[in-house]
Design a protein around this motif. Structure first.
Motif, PDB file in Angstrom:
ATOM      1  N   ARG A  83       0.832  -1.212   0.000  1.00  0.00           N
ATOM      2  CA  ARG A  83       0.000   0.000   0.000  1.00  0.00           C
ATOM      3  C   ARG A  83       0.864   1.259   0.000  1.00  0.00           C
ATOM      4  NH1 ARG A  83      -3.966  -1.483   4.778  1.00  0.00           N
ATOM      5  NH2 ARG A  83      -2.092  -2.610   5.381  1.00  0.00           N
ATOM      6  N   ASP A  84       2.058   1.155   0.631  1.00  0.00           N
ATOM      7  CA  ASP A  84       2.983   2.289   0.579  1.00  0.00           C
ATOM      8  C   ASP A  84       3.476   2.510  -0.840  1.00  0.00           C
ATOM      9  OD1 ASP A  84       2.890   3.083   3.180  1.00  0.00           O
ATOM     10  OD2 ASP A  84       4.443   1.685   3.831  1.00  0.00           O
ATOM     11  N   PHE A  86       1.848   1.900  -3.508  1.00  0.00           N
ATOM     12  CA  PHE A  86       0.742   2.568  -4.206  1.00  0.00           C
ATOM     13  C   PHE A  86       0.764   4.067  -3.932  1.00  0.00           C
ATOM     14  CE2 PHE A  86      -3.567   4.223  -4.144  1.00  0.00           C
ATOM     15  CZ  PHE A  86      -4.046   3.830  -5.378  1.00  0.00           C
ATOM     16  N   ALA A  87       0.886   4.419  -2.648  1.00  0.00           N
ATOM     17  CA  ALA A  87       0.843   5.834  -2.287  1.00  0.00           C
ATOM     18  C   ALA A  87       2.019   6.592  -2.894  1.00  0.00           C
ATOM     19  CB  ALA A  87       0.852   5.977  -0.767  1.00  0.00           C
ATOM     20  N   LEU A  90       1.544   7.067  -6.618  1.00  0.00           N
ATOM     21  CA  LEU A  90       0.575   8.126  -6.920  1.00  0.00           C
ATOM     22  C   LEU A  90       1.226   9.495  -6.754  1.00  0.00           C
ATOM     23  CD1 LEU A  90      -2.315   8.354  -7.753  1.00  0.00           C
ATOM     24  CD2 LEU A  90      -3.005   8.386  -5.380  1.00  0.00           C
ATOM     25  N   ILE A  91       2.015   9.648  -5.684  1.00  0.00           N
ATOM     26  CA  ILE A  91       2.656  10.939  -5.451  1.00  0.00           C
ATOM     27  C   ILE A  91       3.661  11.247  -6.568  1.00  0.00           C
ATOM     28  CG2 ILE A  91       4.244  12.151  -3.918  1.00  0.00           C
ATOM     29  CD1 ILE A  91       2.831  10.739  -1.594  1.00  0.00           C
ATOM     30  N   LEU A  94       1.836  12.289  -9.658  1.00  0.00           N
ATOM     31  CA  LEU A  94       1.281  13.635  -9.515  1.00  0.00           C
ATOM     32  C   LEU A  94       2.384  14.681  -9.627  1.00  0.00           C
ATOM     33  CD1 LEU A  94      -1.336  13.154  -6.674  1.00  0.00           C
ATOM     34  CD2 LEU A  94      -1.773  13.528  -9.080  1.00  0.00           C
ATOM     35  N   PHE A 107      -1.271  20.711 -16.888  1.00  0.00           N
ATOM     36  CA  PHE A 107      -0.922  19.527 -16.107  1.00  0.00           C
ATOM     37  C   PHE A 107      -0.426  18.438 -17.044  1.00  0.00           C
ATOM     38  CE2 PHE A 107      -2.401  15.713 -13.692  1.00  0.00           C
ATOM     39  CZ  PHE A 107      -1.626  15.911 -12.572  1.00  0.00           C
TER      40      PHE A 107
ATOM     41  N   LEU B  10      -6.509  17.354  -8.196  1.00  0.00           N
ATOM     42  CA  LEU B  10      -5.180  17.197  -7.609  1.00  0.00           C
ATOM     43  C   LEU B  10      -5.229  17.158  -6.083  1.00  0.00           C
ATOM     44  CD1 LEU B  10      -2.676  16.927  -9.257  1.00  0.00           C
ATOM     45  CD2 LEU B  10      -2.192  19.341  -8.924  1.00  0.00           C
ATOM     46  N   LEU B  13      -6.555  13.837  -4.602  1.00  0.00           N
ATOM     47  CA  LEU B  13      -5.651  12.728  -4.910  1.00  0.00           C
ATOM     48  C   LEU B  13      -4.410  12.800  -4.018  1.00  0.00           C
ATOM     49  CD1 LEU B  13      -5.443  12.079  -8.761  1.00  0.00           C
ATOM     50  CD2 LEU B  13      -6.243  10.565  -6.981  1.00  0.00           C
ATOM     51  N   ALA B  17      -3.274  10.121  -1.199  1.00  0.00           N
ATOM     52  CA  ALA B  17      -1.996   9.403  -1.199  1.00  0.00           C
ATOM     53  C   ALA B  17      -1.259   9.638   0.116  1.00  0.00           C
ATOM     54  CB  ALA B  17      -1.143   9.851  -2.379  1.00  0.00           C
ATOM     55  N   LEU B  18      -1.214  10.892   0.561  1.00  0.00           N
ATOM     56  CA  LEU B  18      -0.523  11.191   1.825  1.00  0.00           C
ATOM     57  C   LEU B  18      -1.217  10.513   2.997  1.00  0.00           C
ATOM     58  CD1 LEU B  18       0.335  14.962   1.325  1.00  0.00           C
ATOM     59  CD2 LEU B  18       1.867  13.004   1.206  1.00  0.00           C
ATOM     60  N   LEU B  20      -2.843   7.798   2.913  1.00  0.00           N
ATOM     61  CA  LEU B  20      -2.532   6.364   2.886  1.00  0.00           C
ATOM     62  C   LEU B  20      -1.156   6.114   3.479  1.00  0.00           C
ATOM     63  CD1 LEU B  20      -3.499   3.600   1.929  1.00  0.00           C
ATOM     64  CD2 LEU B  20      -2.447   4.044  -0.259  1.00  0.00           C
ATOM     65  N   LEU B  21      -0.210   7.020   3.151  1.00  0.00           N
ATOM     66  CA  LEU B  21       1.139   6.867   3.713  1.00  0.00           C
ATOM     67  C   LEU B  21       1.110   7.035   5.227  1.00  0.00           C
ATOM     68  CD1 LEU B  21       3.650   8.699   1.374  1.00  0.00           C
ATOM     69  CD2 LEU B  21       3.503   6.279   1.914  1.00  0.00           C
ATOM     70  N   ARG B  23      -1.155   6.248   7.334  1.00  0.00           N
ATOM     71  CA  ARG B  23      -2.303   5.522   7.872  1.00  0.00           C
ATOM     72  C   ARG B  23      -2.078   5.027   9.292  1.00  0.00           C
ATOM     73  NH1 ARG B  23       0.177   2.546   4.253  1.00  0.00           N
ATOM     74  NH2 ARG B  23       0.967   0.489   4.800  1.00  0.00           N
ATOM     75  N   VAL B 141     -14.868   2.296  -7.514  1.00  0.00           N
ATOM     76  CA  VAL B 141     -13.988   1.437  -6.720  1.00  0.00           C
ATOM     77  C   VAL B 141     -13.899   1.971  -5.293  1.00  0.00           C
ATOM     78  CG1 VAL B 141     -11.608   0.716  -6.426  1.00  0.00           C
ATOM     79  CG2 VAL B 141     -12.662   0.557  -8.649  1.00  0.00           C
TER      80      VAL B 141
ATOM     81  N   VAL C  87     -11.870  -4.023 -10.907  1.00  0.00           N
ATOM     82  CA  VAL C  87     -13.212  -4.053 -10.335  1.00  0.00           C
ATOM     83  C   VAL C  87     -13.660  -5.485 -10.079  1.00  0.00           C
ATOM     84  CG1 VAL C  87     -15.579  -3.420 -10.753  1.00  0.00           C
ATOM     85  CG2 VAL C  87     -13.785  -1.872 -11.405  1.00  0.00           C
TER      86      VAL C  87
END
Lengths: 155, 497, 115
Positions: A83-84, A86-87, A90-91, A94, A107, B10, B13, B17-18, B20-21, B23, B141, C87
């Motif tokens: 999960r880390d 994933f995070a 994503l960062i 971005l 963007f 943005l 999102l 993400a932050l 989740l980090l 958590r 989801v 999904v």
């Protein structure tokens, strides 16, 4: 040290680790697949490949390792919680997108930085690579989370 | 400009993400929930102001020119929806801080909430039909996971229905996109609108109907609404409120967008289907609610019935601008009020430990302030002046009178009356009647944040009611923009379409 | 070829809907899998079936040489497959949990939340 001793012994609790063939191939496939994933990730800009497919190959490597060894083994290979991954992915993605915004462009606009290295010659580093790396991590994180969680529920 | 359009996607999102980090730390999660939602509201206000001033704001992602790349477009409708989603998101974040248990937070509640908001905002902003599908899925989801957080039996049963129907809807949406792409060879919505005008094919109607069914399922319109009352009363109440406020409205937004921009509302078939759909959605929803005796189920059925009013606005759009403006006004009013009613039901549950009307009672004597806080959104939902719901209904119905759709006008009036009946039922059972003998469950923990959230939303309701004129002006401007698709097309594709 | 594909797509949709109307939740998920595949194949067919070269630009050129297949339709399908995969993975986990709490592979046992 002989090769046989380096292959981990079977985990008695899980039925699927009984196959010696799977354990042996899994042992060799993991580094090969990860290397292939890296290759796909880097060549993705001018040829078929990229972060997504590389992520899939890498998570396939982890899945093979999981089936051959154990869930705990798969978690050990990843070293961090998926999960880390994933995070962070994503960062990274971005950040790659936001780079364009700083120069007043939309963007996700690509930015390139050319670095001259003594041996390799010119190297072009671009925000698309960063984005791909992010995608790679997101895919590995998501797929491994799903696979490991499903496997852990099973036992 | 580029920044303003991308920020509503943005911010959640990044916050997700932050979050989740972080958590493992409750403090980090709480801080991110507050900062993220407040920043989102600020960016939404800025976007609405900029859109009001400059008209359509377009950004081409990755500097790929339209119609080849993906564009994000903010017109007034999109900007209004973004603001509403930001406000609902902020309210949910504050309410969650006071109501979501540690166990649920560890299950990933806050990251999922941020992700859901990102999906919703993405769906509002995108100008690309396939990208719309992608944002729908992001949102779905996240909503799936939020729905089953906790894992109780009722949640599982509700989720099976919710997931199935939504996946069927996604598959139909995807099929429609495929056929549309085969027909016009483009995915940019503005470009589709131009090219579809040049195609004369029976397929157009087929595709339009596929879109209508797909979005109809998401919006819980008649006859596709059964998943909603079967699932919305099962999760945590903050999740219920977020879903009730936002998710079906994304379906309604997609209907508004597609049927004003891409498809011609003059097509008699589309017009008739929308009209009948609107009327039947209103009536079945309100009748379903009349038969219920569970707080959140009554509210769930009312979501369905209110969707009917919004569809009525859209159905009459080709005849009356006012009706469409009324539909938009109704969305604004409905999101705030409906989320608030769910929040109130959660407060009642915390005080009494039940959602069943039969086991509740006496709350007016114990908590008169809460009773007032229920009464404001409830009367607004039923359409009592001077609250926001009155003007919503009034404008839609006036549009209906202008368009001469008398049957629909009559249905809307009767449904309003039956809504009042439902709200009276809740009032009488929960607040007015004496408490049953065995009500024990002492309130646990502090409820300050929950009261603050509910009060804030109630104040917005009153403000929309008392200051209806500026909101109506905004809704009318948005409706005029929608009814003049050439402005959208020129903004996206440049001067020569 | 197109008519054959159309037939396949039609059969897939029909099979998907048939499976989804069964009482078993496992068959429900199989129906969903078929449905998403049917939609992907529909995009593939509707975008036009042609025997063209892969849409790759050679190293020393700005545009691909000759006729190439439409890459966008394939990109759409790829994206849809990925989303569908995610999904459906969720759906599998969900029915597993649902089976654990309901203790039956039967939709008719799941009527508590209906009206």
């Amino acid at each position: 040290m002989t090769r046989e001793r380096r292959i981990p012994p079977p985990d008695r609790n899980a039925l699927r680790t009984q196959s010696l063939i799977l354990r042996t191939t899994g042992f060799f496939l993991l580094p090969l697949l990860l290397l292939f994933a890296l290759f796909l990730l880097l060549r993705g800009h001018n040829a078929p490949g990229g972060g997504f497919i590389a992520g899939l190959v890498a998570s396939a490597a982890i899945a093979v390792h999981l089936f051959a060894m154990s869930e705990a083994g798969a978690r050990r290979v990843l070293r961090v919680d998926p999960r880390d991954l994933f995070a962070w992915g994503l960062i990274l993605a971005l950040v790659a997108g936001v780079l364009g915004l700083f120069s007043g462009q939309p963007f996700l606009t690509a930015h390139w930085l050319t670095v001259s290295l003594p041996v390799f010659g010119e190297l072009k580093l671009g925000s698309p690579l960063l984005f791909d790396l992010g995608v790679f991590l997101v895919v590995v994180g998501t797929a491994s989370t799903i696979i490991i969680n499903l496997a852990e529920q099973d036992t | 400009m580029n920044l303003l359009v991308i920020l509503p996607i943005l911010i959640p999102l990044t916050a997700g993400a932050l979050s989740l980090l972080g958590r493992h730390s409750q403090r980090v999660q709480a801080a991110l929930a507050v900062i993220g939602s407040v920043a989102l509201v600020a960016s939404a206000v800025a976007l609405l102001l900029a859109t009001w001033e400059h008209g359509h704001i377009v950004t081409e992602l990755g500097r790929w020119p339209a119609p080849f790349g993906i564009v994000l477009v903010s017109d007034l409708l999109a900007a209004i929806m973004i603001l509403l989603s930001a406000v609902t998101g902020a309210a949910t974040a504050f309410y969650s801080l006071g109501s979501i248990s540690i166990a649920h937070r560890k299950g990933g509640y806050f990251p999922l909430m941020h992700l859901l908001l990102a999906g919703v905002n993405g769906a509002f902003l995108t100008g690309d039909i396939f990208n719309l599908y992608v944002w729908f899925e992001v949102m779905l989801v996240a909503s799936f996971s939020l729905l089953i957080l906790g894992g109780e039996r009722a949640q599982m049963e509700g989720a099976v229905k919710y997931v199935t129907l939504n996946l069927v809807s996604s598959a139909l949406f995807l099929s429609a996109i495929g056929l549309l792409y085969g027909l016009v060879g483009t995915l940019n919505m503005a470009d589709i609108a131009v090219k579809l005008g040049e195609v004369d094919s029976g397929m157009t109607t087929v595709i339009a109907m596929l879109f209508m069914v797909a979005f109809g399922i998401k919006a819980a319109a008649f006859p596709f609404f059964f998943w909603l009352p079967a699932s919305y009363h099962t999760p945590q109440v903050a999740v219920s409120a977020l879903f009730a406020g936002l998710l079906t409205k994304v379906g309604v937004y997609a209907l508004f967008r597609v049927f004003t921009l891409i498809f011609d509302m003059d097509d008699p078939l589309i017009h008739q289907v929308l009209l009948w759909g609107a009327g039947l959605t209103m009536i079945t929803g309100v009748l379903g609610a009349a038969a219920q005796f569970e707080f959140r189920r009554i509210l769930s059925f009312h979501i369905v019935s209110q969707i009917g009013y919004m569809m009525m606005g859209l159905a009459l759009a080709s005849v009356s601008v006012l009706a469409l403006a009324g539909g938009i006004f109704y969305i604004i009013h409905h999101i705030i009020v409906k989320a608030n009613l769910f929040f109130v039901s959660g407060l009642v549950y915390r005080l009494r430990g039940s959602y069943e009307l039969k086991q509740l009672g006496g709350l007016y004597r114990d908590k008169p302030w809460l009773a007032l806080l229920f009464l404001i959104p409830a009367l607004s939902l039923a359409g009592m002046p001077p609250l926001s719901g009155f003007f919503g209904k009034f404008i839609v119905i006036r549009g209906g009178v202008e368009a001469g759709a008398w049957a629909l006008v009559a249905a809307a009036l009767v449904v309003g009356l039956l809504t009042l009946y439902s709200m009276t039922k809740i009032w009488a059972e929960v607040f007015w009647k004496a408490a049953p003998e065995h009500t024990a469950s002492a309130p646990s923990g502090s409820n300050t944040l929950l009261y603050a959230t509910v009060t804030g939303l109630a104040l917005i309701t009153v403000a929309i009611g008392l200051g209806a004129q500026p909101v109506l002006v905004l809704a009318q401007a948005a409706a005029e923009q929608l009814l003049d698709p050439t402005r959208y097309i020129t903004a996206v594709l440049g001067e020569a379409p | 070829m197109t008519s054959l594909m159309a037939l396949v797509v039609g059969v897939l949709y029909a099979a998907a809907i048939y499976m989804m109307l069964r009482r078993s939740i496992v068959k429900l998920v199989i129906g969903l899998v078929l449905l998403s595949n049917a939609a992907n194949l529909l995009i593939f067919t509707a975008a036009g079936l042609r025997r063209d070269a892969p849409p790759l630009v050679p190293d020393d050129a700005q545009v691909p040489a000759g006729l190439v297949a439409d890459p966008l339709a394939q990109a759409l399908i790829l994206t849809a497959i990925v989303i569908g995969f995610g999904v459906l993975a969720f759906a599998v986990v969900l029915i597993r949990r649902a089976y654990e709490v309901v203790e039956a592979d039967d939709m008719h046992q799941m009527r508590d939340t209906d009206t």
